[in-house]
Motif scaffolding. Structure first.
Motif, PDB file in Angstrom:
ATOM      1  N   THR A   1     -17.021   0.424  -5.112  1.00  0.00           N
ATOM      2  CA  THR A   1     -15.794  -0.269  -5.485  1.00  0.00           C
ATOM      3  C   THR A   1     -14.648   0.705  -5.702  1.00  0.00           C
ATOM      4  O   THR A   1     -13.537   0.527  -5.199  1.00  0.00           O
TER       5      THR A   1
ATOM      6  N   LYS B   1      -1.334  -8.122   0.068  1.00  0.00           N
ATOM      7  CA  LYS B   1      -2.709  -8.036  -0.438  1.00  0.00           C
ATOM      8  C   LYS B   1      -3.175  -6.586  -0.499  1.00  0.00           C
ATOM      9  O   LYS B   1      -3.903  -6.192  -1.419  1.00  0.00           O
ATOM     10  N   MET B   2      -2.767  -5.782   0.477  1.00  0.00           N
ATOM     11  CA  MET B   2      -3.132  -4.383   0.493  1.00  0.00           C
ATOM     12  C   MET B   2      -2.576  -3.674  -0.737  1.00  0.00           C
ATOM     13  O   MET B   2      -3.253  -2.880  -1.395  1.00  0.00           O
TER      14      MET B   2
ATOM     15  N   GLN C   1     -14.200 -11.927  -1.925  1.00  0.00           N
ATOM     16  CA  GLN C   1     -13.388 -12.239  -3.088  1.00  0.00           C
ATOM     17  C   GLN C   1     -12.124 -12.960  -2.658  1.00  0.00           C
ATOM     18  O   GLN C   1     -11.543 -12.662  -1.613  1.00  0.00           O
TER      19      GLN C   1
ATOM     20  N   THR D   1     -15.254 -14.534  -6.873  1.00  0.00           N
ATOM     21  CA  THR D   1     -16.195 -14.169  -5.810  1.00  0.00           C
ATOM     22  C   THR D   1     -16.900 -15.403  -5.279  1.00  0.00           C
ATOM     23  O   THR D   1     -17.424 -16.212  -6.021  1.00  0.00           O
TER      24      THR D   1
ATOM     25  N   ARG E   1      -4.494  -4.604  -3.918  1.00  0.00           N
ATOM     26  CA  ARG E   1      -5.778  -3.914  -4.047  1.00  0.00           C
ATOM     27  C   ARG E   1      -5.603  -2.420  -4.355  1.00  0.00           C
ATOM     28  O   ARG E   1      -6.461  -1.810  -4.972  1.00  0.00           O
TER      29      ARG E   1
ATOM     30  N   LEU F   1      -7.773   1.981  -0.390  1.00  0.00           N
ATOM     31  CA  LEU F   1      -6.716   0.990  -0.301  1.00  0.00           C
ATOM     32  C   LEU F   1      -5.435   1.471  -0.971  1.00  0.00           C
ATOM     33  O   LEU F   1      -4.338   1.110  -0.557  1.00  0.00           O
TER      34      LEU F   1
ATOM     35  N   ASN G   1     -13.464   2.250  -2.425  1.00  0.00           N
ATOM     36  CA  ASN G   1     -12.617   1.344  -1.654  1.00  0.00           C
ATOM     37  C   ASN G   1     -11.225   1.239  -2.266  1.00  0.00           C
ATOM     38  O   ASN G   1     -10.222   1.118  -1.567  1.00  0.00           O
ATOM     39  N   GLN G   2     -11.153   1.281  -3.613  1.00  0.00           N
ATOM     40  CA  GLN G   2      -9.855   1.233  -4.268  1.00  0.00           C
ATOM     41  C   GLN G   2      -9.027   2.449  -3.911  1.00  0.00           C
ATOM     42  O   GLN G   2      -7.813   2.362  -3.694  1.00  0.00           O
TER      43      GLN G   2
ATOM     44  N   GLY H   1      -3.443  -1.132  -6.327  1.00  0.00           N
ATOM     45  CA  GLY H   1      -3.265  -0.983  -7.761  1.00  0.00           C
ATOM     46  C   GLY H   1      -1.844  -0.635  -8.154  1.00  0.00           C
ATOM     47  O   GLY H   1      -1.083  -0.030  -7.394  1.00  0.00           O
TER      48      GLY H   1
ATOM     49  N   LEU I   1      -9.294 -12.549  -9.399  1.00  0.00           N
ATOM     50  CA  LEU I   1     -10.089 -12.782  -8.200  1.00  0.00           C
ATOM     51  C   LEU I   1     -11.366 -13.523  -8.559  1.00  0.00           C
ATOM     52  O   LEU I   1     -11.925 -13.354  -9.646  1.00  0.00           O
TER      53      LEU I   1
END
Length: 281
Positions: free
Chosen positions: A4, A256-257, A241, A236, A260, A11, A7-8, A262, A234
């Motif tokens: 997770t 959305k990008m 999600q 699931t 994610r 992104l 991926n953050q 932050g 979000l």
């Protein structure tokens, strides 16, 4: 780093690419723990300096990017993302002021410059028309000579028709020529006005100062990240999600990008972009 967080981090860097169009490169760069963006950094990426700059250049100019040749991706601590993102932005800012980037921008700009198509004068239009009919007659005469006996009557009729059309074309009082001559000045004026509008649009989209082109990209980034709801929840469902607020599902990919990525990274990128824009005159 777990999946997770990894991926953050990935992104987070993608948000920066909204401003510059360097989508994949920024993603890859943020995945490295580095202190500077020098030759050592490029070695870690598995890229030469020309190769890295080619990817950045293509990203800025076209808005697309490829990951070919980028390797050794590692994770970084979440707290390092903002600092590293600023380093990447600083490096990119320096590169777009280089002669190499300016040269490539100028080539792209000239490629998209509208072409002026001159309107034929009445005399030119008449000459071209007559030449076309004369060629048609000559070609038909050749076909008539080569035709067998059974086909000659057909070709003879066609040849006679072509000659009749040529005679009309050679007539200086041909209505088509007269009407064209009457409309010529209006067509020239309209053609020039249309070209002037095209040039104006071209200059707005591709300004002579390449940094003004970059500035437009930066403004797009600020516009697209101005209304991100970073507190959105979000839910699931299965392996995916979704936003609890269903209206957010219709938002664009860039919105959305940014979500994610932050708030910290987006805020840092926006601050950098605003400062950079204030320097571009």
């Amino acid at each position: 780093m777990n999946k997770t967080k990894f991926n953050q981090a990935l992104l987070a860097c993608k948000v920066l690419s909204i401003a510059f169009g360097i989508t994949i490169l920024f993603s890859s760069l943020v995945s490295f723990t580095i202190r500077s963006l020098g030759d050592d950094f490029l070695k870690q990426l598995g890229l030469s300096k020309p190769g890295a700059e080619e990817k950045i250049r293509h990203g800025f100019l076209s808005g697309s990017f490829d990951t070919y040749g980028i390797k050794n991706i590692k994770s970084i601590a979440a707290g390092s993302r903002v600092a590293l993102a600023n380093e990447i932005l600083t490096y990119s800012k320096k590169y777009v002021s280089s002669p190499d980037f300016k040269k490539n921008y100028e080539e792209m700009r000239n490629y998209h410059k509208p072409t002026f198509n001159k309107i034929q004068t009445p005399a030119e239009m008449r000459e071209e028309s007559i030449a076309s009919f004369r060629k048609g007659v000559a070609d038909m005469e050749e076909s008539y000579k080569k035709a067998d006996a059974s086909m000659k009557p057909l070709f003879e009729k066609m040849l006679a028709s072509n000659k009749a059309e040529l005679k009309k074309a050679e007539d200086p009082n041909n209505k088509s020529y007269l009407n064209y001559a009457k409309s010529y000045e209006a067509m020239v004026k309209s053609n020039q006005e249309n070209y002037d509008q095209q040039i104006k649009a071209w200059e707005e989209k591709y300004p002579a100062n390449h940094l003004l082109y970059v500035k437009k990209r930066l403004q797009e980034f600020l516009d697209e990240t101005a209304t991100i709801d970073f507190d959105a929840k979000l839910v699931t469902k299965g392996s995916k999600q979704y936003f609890e607020n269903r209206s957010y599902e219709s938002k664009g990919n860039r919105w959305k990008m940014a979500f994610r990525a932050g708030k910290e990274v987006v805020t840092a990128a926006r601050t950098f972009a605003q400062q950079w824009m204030s320097e571009i005159k």
